[in-house]
Design a protein around this motif. Structure first.
Motif, short mmCIF file in Angstrom:
data_model
loop_
_atom_site.label_atom_id
_atom_site.label_comp_id
_atom_site.label_asym_id
_atom_site.label_seq_id
_atom_site.Cartn_x
_atom_site.Cartn_y
_atom_site.Cartn_z
N THR A 65 0.83 -1.20 0.00
CA THR A 65 0.00 0.00 0.00
C THR A 65 0.86 1.25 0.00
O THR A 65 0.59 2.21 -0.72
CB THR A 65 -0.93 0.01 1.23
OG1 THR A 65 -1.81 -1.10 1.16
CG2 THR A 65 -1.75 1.29 1.29
N TYR A 69 1.04 4.24 -2.86
CA TYR A 69 0.92 5.68 -2.63
C TYR A 69 2.16 6.42 -3.14
O TYR A 69 2.06 7.54 -3.67
CB TYR A 69 0.70 5.96 -1.15
CG TYR A 69 -0.72 5.68 -0.69
CD1 TYR A 69 -1.81 6.17 -1.41
CD2 TYR A 69 -0.97 4.95 0.46
CE1 TYR A 69 -3.11 5.92 -1.01
CE2 TYR A 69 -2.27 4.70 0.89
CZ TYR A 69 -3.33 5.18 0.13
OH TYR A 69 -4.62 4.94 0.54
N LEU A 104 -11.51 4.50 -10.35
CA LEU A 104 -11.99 5.24 -9.19
C LEU A 104 -13.01 6.28 -9.62
O LEU A 104 -12.98 6.77 -10.75
CB LEU A 104 -10.83 5.95 -8.49
CG LEU A 104 -9.70 5.09 -7.94
CD1 LEU A 104 -8.60 5.97 -7.36
CD2 LEU A 104 -10.23 4.14 -6.87
N ALA A 108 -13.17 9.69 -5.19
CA ALA A 108 -12.19 8.75 -4.65
C ALA A 108 -10.78 9.06 -5.16
O ALA A 108 -9.80 8.96 -4.41
CB ALA A 108 -12.57 7.32 -5.01
N GLU A 112 -7.71 9.81 -2.63
CA GLU A 112 -6.54 8.95 -2.61
C GLU A 112 -5.26 9.71 -2.96
O GLU A 112 -4.22 9.51 -2.34
CB GLU A 112 -6.73 7.78 -3.59
CG GLU A 112 -7.74 6.75 -3.14
CD GLU A 112 -7.31 6.07 -1.85
OE1 GLU A 112 -6.26 5.42 -1.84
OE2 GLU A 112 -8.04 6.23 -0.84
N GLN A 137 -3.04 0.56 6.55
CA GLN A 137 -3.65 1.68 5.83
C GLN A 137 -4.67 2.42 6.69
O GLN A 137 -4.76 3.65 6.64
CB GLN A 137 -4.31 1.18 4.55
CG GLN A 137 -4.89 2.28 3.67
CD GLN A 137 -5.59 1.72 2.45
OE1 GLN A 137 -6.24 0.69 2.52
NE2 GLN A 137 -5.44 2.40 1.33
N ARG A 141 -4.40 6.41 7.38
CA ARG A 141 -5.48 7.34 7.06
C ARG A 141 -5.90 8.14 8.30
O ARG A 141 -6.12 9.35 8.23
CB ARG A 141 -6.69 6.58 6.53
CG ARG A 141 -6.56 6.02 5.12
CD ARG A 141 -7.83 5.26 4.76
NE ARG A 141 -7.75 4.66 3.45
CZ ARG A 141 -8.05 5.28 2.31
NH1 ARG A 141 -8.48 6.53 2.36
NH2 ARG A 141 -7.96 4.67 1.15
#
Length: 423
Positions: A65, A69, A104, A108, A112, A137, A141
């Motif tokens: 993840t 990013y 997406l 979204a 993101e 994640q 967040r």
């Protein structure tokens, strides 16, 4: 390049051999761990070993993840360099590209990308922890979103204080801890944010997809909201009498509406007066009890009364050969002083991750009273009703450590620790 990395990982695996499952607990996420995990057959493992594998795979998921990013943020750089675009232009173009690239929605894609850029540029220590598999994640967040109102320097100060503890906290605990840290960073600003939010307080009613309605108050003063919640809970609990078929959630909802509409709620239950031998309560004998307002009851009913009404006020009379020798509150129920000490030591339910306030919890005997466990503070701990029943239903055990932390053991043999001062 990819072939080289894969070959290096395979070569390392061949040289090291398949590691013991115990090694998975400390193995850093990366190509080597990925290959090791790919060769594990869950069917041949014990329950405890499967937990270890699950945790290792979660670290790998966090690692990937973080890399996703990083790649997402790097697309902004590509747009800047290849098209001589400004940062804002490049970010807008990247968000537009993410929609078809990752399937997406527009919203979204914006969310993101904003998260990716915050992690890389604003609080990189969080991205590093995510890449190392120290947090997942959800926690990343939470940290980002709970610090959005701070400037970069303040956000990094908060991250410095929380990042080493983040892996041990649920997202709810993490949010609570961050809110406290944000207030410490700039108390005046925190006060202004609070005053502005309270000024924007409101009640909202939204239709639900089921033809029902959601009614909620937003940005309310927390002390009054907590007091209102306690009152609703207390009234709902008092309505749980014989014949009541509504669940606690249904009772709370009905009390909530009754209070707002000005209807009677039924009030709180009265005191239960039970005359019974203590030996009967401890199951050393089966002498009948005497329930005031009803009359004689068999031993099982006497014990059931005390179990089903543990939150109600009730009195006992100790008898010997039919004669009352003393009265008072059964020692199975802790005294007010004992409850206060338990609440001070454990402000919330002691099950790992639960944040239910102790005042709303059952006071549990670590060693059951019927098994000889005394009603002393070192044998008492708060458990919310859900975790109290779940503990017994699923066979979990716990013990209080010398520093007042609580160590839980699951039926699989895995252990988890709840700190005595829950955030």
């Amino acid at each position: 390049m990819f072939d080289t990395l894969i070959n290096e990982a395979i070569g390392k695996t061949a040289r090291s051999g398949t590691p013991d499952l115990d090694e998975l607990e400390t193995m850093e996420p990366g190509p080597f761990l990925a290959i090791v995990l790919s060769g594990i057959d869950l069917d041949g493992l014990t329950g405890e070993e499967r937990i270890t594998v699950m945790q290792a795979r979660q670290r790998m998921a966090s690692h990937y993840t973080a890399q996703t990013y990083e790649a997402m943020a790097s697309v902004v750089d590509a747009y800047e360099h290849e098209f001589d675009a400004t940062y804002l232009e490049a970010a807008d173009a990247t968000a537009y590209e993410l929609r078809p690239a990752l399937r997406l929605t527009r919203r979204a894609a914006d969310v993101e990308l904003s998260l990716a850029l915050d992690l890389r540029d604003r609080i990189p220590k969080v991205l590093a922890a995510l890449s190392a598999g120290l947090i997942d994640q959800r926690r990343a967040r939470t940290i980002v979103w709970q610090t959005t109102h701070l400037n970069d320097e303040e956000a990094r100060q908060v991250v410095d204080q929380i990042i080493d503890q983040a892996s041990e906290l649920t997202t709810g605990q993490l949010m609570a801890r961050i809110r406290r840290l944000c207030m410490d960073v700039d108390p005046d600003q925190a006060a202004r944010r609070y005053e502005q939010a309270v000024a924007d307080r409101r009640v909202i009613m939204d239709p639900s997809p089921f033809g029902t309605a959601d009614l909620k108050g937003c940005d309310l003063p927390p002390d009054k909201a907590a007091a209102a919640t306690r009152r609703i809970n207390a009234i709902a609990k008092s309505l749980r009498r014989d014949g009541e078929t509504r669940t606690m959630d249904q009772l709370r909802a009905d009390v909530y509406l009754d209070l707002l509409c000005g209807n009677k709620t039924g009030g709180k239950g009265g005191t239960i007066d039970l005359r019974v031998d203590l030996d009967t309560l401890t199951e050393l004998n089966d002498h009948p009890g005497d329930l005031a307002g009803y009359g004689p009851v068999i031993a099982d009913i006497a014990r059931k009364v005390t179990t089903d009404n543990e939150h109600a006020a009730w009195r006992y009379t100790i008898t010997h050969q039919g004669e009352a020798i003393t009265t008072g509150t059964t020692h199975r129920r802790p005294t007010t002083a004992q409850k206060r000490l338990v609440e001070t030591t454990h402000p919330t339910c002691i099950f790992p991750g639960c944040r239910m306030p102790t005042i709303e919890c059952d006071i549990d005997h670590t060693t059951a009273w019927t098994d000889g466990g005394p009603t002393t503070t070192d044998n008492l701990a708060p458990l919310c009703r859900h975790d109290h029943t779940g503990r017994h239903r699923h066979g979990w055990t716990y013990k209080t450590l010398p520093n007042s932390d609580v160590e839980w053991t699951s039926p699989l043999g895995t252990t988890y620790t709840t700190r005595s001062r829950s955030p």
